[in-house]
Design a protein around this motif. Structure first.
Motif, PDB file in Angstrom:
ATOM      1  N   TYR A  47       0.841  -1.195   0.000  1.00 24.60           N
ATOM      2  CA  TYR A  47       0.000   0.000   0.000  1.00 24.60           C
ATOM      3  C   TYR A  47       0.877   1.247   0.000  1.00 24.60           C
ATOM      4  CZ  TYR A  47       1.016  -0.769   4.972  1.00 24.60           C
ATOM      5  OH  TYR A  47       1.648  -1.033   6.165  1.00 24.60           O
ATOM      6  N   VAL A  48       0.292   2.354  -0.434  1.00 30.92           N
ATOM      7  CA  VAL A  48       0.920   3.673  -0.327  1.00 30.92           C
ATOM      8  C   VAL A  48      -0.123   4.599   0.277  1.00 30.92           C
ATOM      9  CG1 VAL A  48       1.941   5.623  -1.543  1.00 30.92           C
ATOM     10  CG2 VAL A  48       2.456   3.284  -2.293  1.00 30.92           C
ATOM     11  N   ASP A  49       0.235   5.265   1.363  1.00 33.05           N
ATOM     12  CA  ASP A  49      -0.692   6.111   2.104  1.00 33.05           C
ATOM     13  C   ASP A  49      -0.180   7.543   2.104  1.00 33.05           C
ATOM     14  OD1 ASP A  49      -2.480   7.251   3.865  1.00 33.05           O
ATOM     15  OD2 ASP A  49      -2.391   5.632   5.324  1.00 33.05           O
ATOM     16  N   VAL A  50      -0.839   8.414   1.339  1.00 35.63           N
ATOM     17  CA  VAL A  50      -0.468   9.829   1.261  1.00 35.63           C
ATOM     18  C   VAL A  50      -1.416  10.617   2.159  1.00 35.63           C
ATOM     19  CG1 VAL A  50      -0.176  11.837  -0.225  1.00 35.63           C
ATOM     20  CG2 VAL A  50       0.379   9.546  -1.095  1.00 35.63           C
ATOM     21  N   GLY A  51      -0.848  11.301   3.147  1.00 33.26           N
ATOM     22  CA  GLY A  51      -1.663  11.930   4.172  1.00 33.26           C
ATOM     23  C   GLY A  51      -1.992  10.910   5.239  1.00 33.26           C
ATOM     24  N   ALA A  52      -0.979  10.158   5.655  1.00 33.84           N
ATOM     25  CA  ALA A  52      -1.176   8.999   6.534  1.00 33.84           C
ATOM     26  C   ALA A  52      -1.675   9.392   7.929  1.00 33.84           C
ATOM     27  CB  ALA A  52       0.122   8.204   6.647  1.00 33.84           C
ATOM     28  N   HIS A  53      -1.331  10.586   8.381  1.00 32.83           N
ATOM     29  CA  HIS A  53      -1.872  11.187   9.602  1.00 32.83           C
ATOM     30  C   HIS A  53      -1.377  10.539  10.895  1.00 32.83           C
ATOM     31  CE1 HIS A  53      -4.536  13.027  12.488  1.00 32.83           C
ATOM     32  NE2 HIS A  53      -5.190  11.904  12.701  1.00 32.83           N
ATOM     33  N   HIS A  54      -1.616   9.242  11.094  1.00 30.02           N
ATOM     34  CA  HIS A  54      -1.320   8.593  12.375  1.00 30.02           C
ATOM     35  C   HIS A  54      -1.209   7.092  12.126  1.00 30.02           C
ATOM     36  CE1 HIS A  54      -2.027   7.128  16.513  1.00 30.02           C
ATOM     37  NE2 HIS A  54      -1.611   8.321  16.906  1.00 30.02           N
ATOM     38  N   PRO A  55      -0.365   6.395  12.909  1.00 28.87           N
ATOM     39  CA  PRO A  55      -0.225   4.947  12.704  1.00 28.87           C
ATOM     40  C   PRO A  55      -1.519   4.166  12.809  1.00 28.87           C
ATOM     41  CG  PRO A  55       1.472   5.773  14.188  1.00 28.87           C
ATOM     42  CD  PRO A  55       0.519   6.898  13.973  1.00 28.87           C
ATOM     43  N   PHE A  56      -2.459   4.622  13.681  1.00 26.67           N
ATOM     44  CA  PHE A  56      -3.715   3.889  13.883  1.00 26.67           C
ATOM     45  C   PHE A  56      -4.941   4.760  13.587  1.00 26.67           C
ATOM     46  CE2 PHE A  56      -0.987   3.291  17.805  1.00 26.67           C
ATOM     47  CZ  PHE A  56      -0.168   2.322  17.250  1.00 26.67           C
ATOM     48  N   MET A  77       3.167  16.358   8.677  1.00 26.69           N
ATOM     49  CA  MET A  77       3.037  16.867  10.035  1.00 26.69           C
ATOM     50  C   MET A  77       4.335  16.685  10.803  1.00 26.69           C
ATOM     51  SD  MET A  77       1.309  18.225  12.472  1.00 26.69           S
ATOM     52  CE  MET A  77       1.251  18.286  14.268  1.00 26.69           C
ATOM     53  N   PRO A  78       4.924  17.774  11.310  1.00 25.89           N
ATOM     54  CA  PRO A  78       6.193  17.655  12.057  1.00 25.89           C
ATOM     55  C   PRO A  78       6.068  16.699  13.241  1.00 25.89           C
ATOM     56  CG  PRO A  78       5.715  19.966  11.553  1.00 25.89           C
ATOM     57  CD  PRO A  78       4.493  19.177  11.162  1.00 25.89           C
ATOM     58  N   GLY A  79       6.990  15.745  13.309  1.00 18.91           N
ATOM     59  CA  GLY A  79       7.010  14.784  14.405  1.00 18.91           C
ATOM     60  C   GLY A  79       6.180  13.541  14.187  1.00 18.91           C
ATOM     61  N   THR A  80       5.350  13.526  13.131  1.00 16.57           N
ATOM     62  CA  THR A  80       4.455  12.396  12.910  1.00 16.57           C
ATOM     63  C   THR A  80       5.203  11.076  12.744  1.00 16.57           C
ATOM     64  OG1 THR A  80       2.755  13.780  11.899  1.00 16.57           O
ATOM     65  CG2 THR A  80       2.702  11.450  11.363  1.00 16.57           C
ATOM     66  N   MET A  81       6.293  11.109  12.019  1.00 12.61           N
ATOM     67  CA  MET A  81       6.958   9.858  11.683  1.00 12.61           C
ATOM     68  C   MET A  81       7.690   9.227  12.863  1.00 12.61           C
ATOM     69  SD  MET A  81       5.881   9.039   8.884  1.00 12.61           S
ATOM     70  CE  MET A  81       4.588   9.967   8.069  1.00 12.61           C
ATOM     71  N   GLU A  82       7.839   9.943  13.962  1.00 11.62           N
ATOM     72  CA  GLU A  82       8.361   9.308  15.168  1.00 11.62           C
ATOM     73  C   GLU A  82       7.406   8.203  15.629  1.00 11.62           C
ATOM     74  OE1 GLU A  82       9.281  12.056  18.249  1.00 11.62           O
ATOM     75  OE2 GLU A  82      10.495  13.359  16.953  1.00 11.62           O
ATOM     76  N   PHE A  84       5.139   6.676  13.647  1.00  9.61           N
ATOM     77  CA  PHE A  84       5.145   5.623  12.634  1.00  9.61           C
ATOM     78  C   PHE A  84       6.376   4.727  12.786  1.00  9.61           C
ATOM     79  CE2 PHE A  84       1.875   8.128  10.577  1.00  9.61           C
ATOM     80  CZ  PHE A  84       1.126   7.178   9.915  1.00  9.61           C
ATOM     81  N   ASN A  85       7.523   5.322  13.014  1.00  5.99           N
ATOM     82  CA  ASN A  85       8.739   4.528  13.158  1.00  5.99           C
ATOM     83  C   ASN A  85       8.680   3.645  14.400  1.00  5.99           C
ATOM     84  OD1 ASN A  85       9.919   5.569  10.825  1.00  5.99           O
ATOM     85  ND2 ASN A  85      10.880   7.264  11.920  1.00  5.99           N
ATOM     86  N   LYS A  86       7.975   4.097  15.425  1.00  2.89           N
ATOM     87  CA  LYS A  86       7.841   3.313  16.652  1.00  2.89           C
ATOM     88  C   LYS A  86       6.870   2.164  16.490  1.00  2.89           C
ATOM     89  CE  LYS A  86       6.626   3.699  21.561  1.00  2.89           C
ATOM     90  NZ  LYS A  86       6.255   4.612  22.682  1.00  2.89           N
ATOM     91  N   PRO A  89       7.455  -0.011  12.233  1.00  3.99           N
ATOM     92  CA  PRO A  89       8.840   0.008  11.746  1.00  3.99           C
ATOM     93  C   PRO A  89       9.056  -0.765  10.458  1.00  3.99           C
ATOM     94  CG  PRO A  89       8.622  -1.508  13.600  1.00  3.99           C
ATOM     95  CD  PRO A  89       7.316  -0.774  13.498  1.00  3.99           C
ATOM     96  N   GLY A  90       8.108  -1.633  10.107  1.00 11.91           N
ATOM     97  CA  GLY A  90       8.252  -2.400   8.867  1.00 11.91           C
ATOM     98  C   GLY A  90       7.931  -1.607   7.623  1.00 11.91           C
ATOM     99  N   ASP A  91       7.300  -0.443   7.801  1.00  6.69           N
ATOM    100  CA  ASP A  91       6.959   0.423   6.670  1.00  6.69           C
ATOM    101  C   ASP A  91       8.080   1.421   6.398  1.00  6.69           C
ATOM    102  OD1 ASP A  91       4.479  -0.671   6.124  1.00  6.69           O
ATOM    103  OD2 ASP A  91       3.380   0.783   7.355  1.00  6.69           O
TER     104      ASP A  91
END
Length: 236
Positions: A47-56, A77-82, A84-86, A89-91
């Motif tokens: 999948y590709v998610d543009v405007g992913a917003h939040h992991p859940f 969004m600044p800080g969002t990918m922290e 997602f990475n937590k 992590p497989g994405d």
């Protein structure tokens, strides 16, 4: 571990029998449940998610992440990918925006993060309601979707592309290379009454030109199917 999980599940359903019939969804309008029906038991999807917003929260992809699918999450969004990475992590998780050409754009940040946008028109629209207000802004790097996929996607195969770019959705679509990257399904958030516009709808017209037809919709989300693809639907 699986035995413990099974025992816990049986105990929970015995104590709370309604749980047996509940259906878990993470999307805002149940889009992930429709996608689950579309892809049935398919494994190892992309999948590709543009405007992913939040992991859940409001996620069209988290249900599939739990099913061992993997993909790309993009959000400025600044800080969002922290987060997602937590939690994912497989994405591949990218803190950036998508636009027709590489540039820096002003990103407006709301007290409701789901409304954050590059669109000045959307800022005017959302702030008409007293409960929503801009609490900050930031210059953010943006790149065309095709360039992002060229750099980060290992193959051209995409099962579904989901876009929620708060007023920039059509620009995101236009920035893809449709000859190279043709997702089986494309989800785009737009106004509820696009179907009534018929050929006057820029979104429907664009997707039709690219060989996609409307497959289904929720209130805001339109599902487009690649009419040139080989999808035959889930088994009955």
């Amino acid at each position: 571990m699986n035995n413990v999980k099974d025992l816990t599940k049986r105990l929970a359903t015995r104590l709370f029998p309604r749980l047996r019939y509940s259906v878990l969804a993470y999307s805002s309008e149940g889009e992930d449940l429709l996608l689950k029906r579309i892809f049935d038991e398919k494994k190892d999807g992309v999948y590709v998610d543009v405007g992913a917003h939040h992991p859940f929260r409001f996620s069209n992809t988290y249900l599939f992440y739990k099913k061992n699918w993997r993909g790309i999450n993009i959000d400025p969004m600044p800080g969002t990918m922290e987060l997602f990475n937590k939690y994912r992590p497989g994405d591949i998780n990218l803190e950036m925006g998508v636009s027709s050409v590489p540039q820096e754009l002003t990103y407006s940040i709301f007290n409701e993060p789901a409304l954050n946008t590059f669109s000045a028109e959307k800022v005017k629209e959302y702030t008409q309601k007293s409960c929503y207000k801009v609490i900050g802004s930031k210059k953010v790097e943006t790149r065309p979707l095709a360039a992002i996929l060229d750099q980060h996607l290992k193959s051209t195969a995409i099962d579904f592309l989901t876009i929620d770019a708060e007023g920039m959705d059509l620009e995101v679509l236009r920035s893809n290379n449709w000859q190279k990257y043709r997702p089986a399904f494309v989800l785009v958030e737009s106004q509820p009454y696009e179907l009534e516009k018929g050929t006057s709808s820029d979104l429907l017209k664009f997707m039709h030109q690219k060989g996609y037809g409307v497959f289904a919709k929720t209130y805001y989300t339109y599902f487009f199917r690649d009419m040139q693809g080989n999808y035959t639907g889930p088994n009955d």
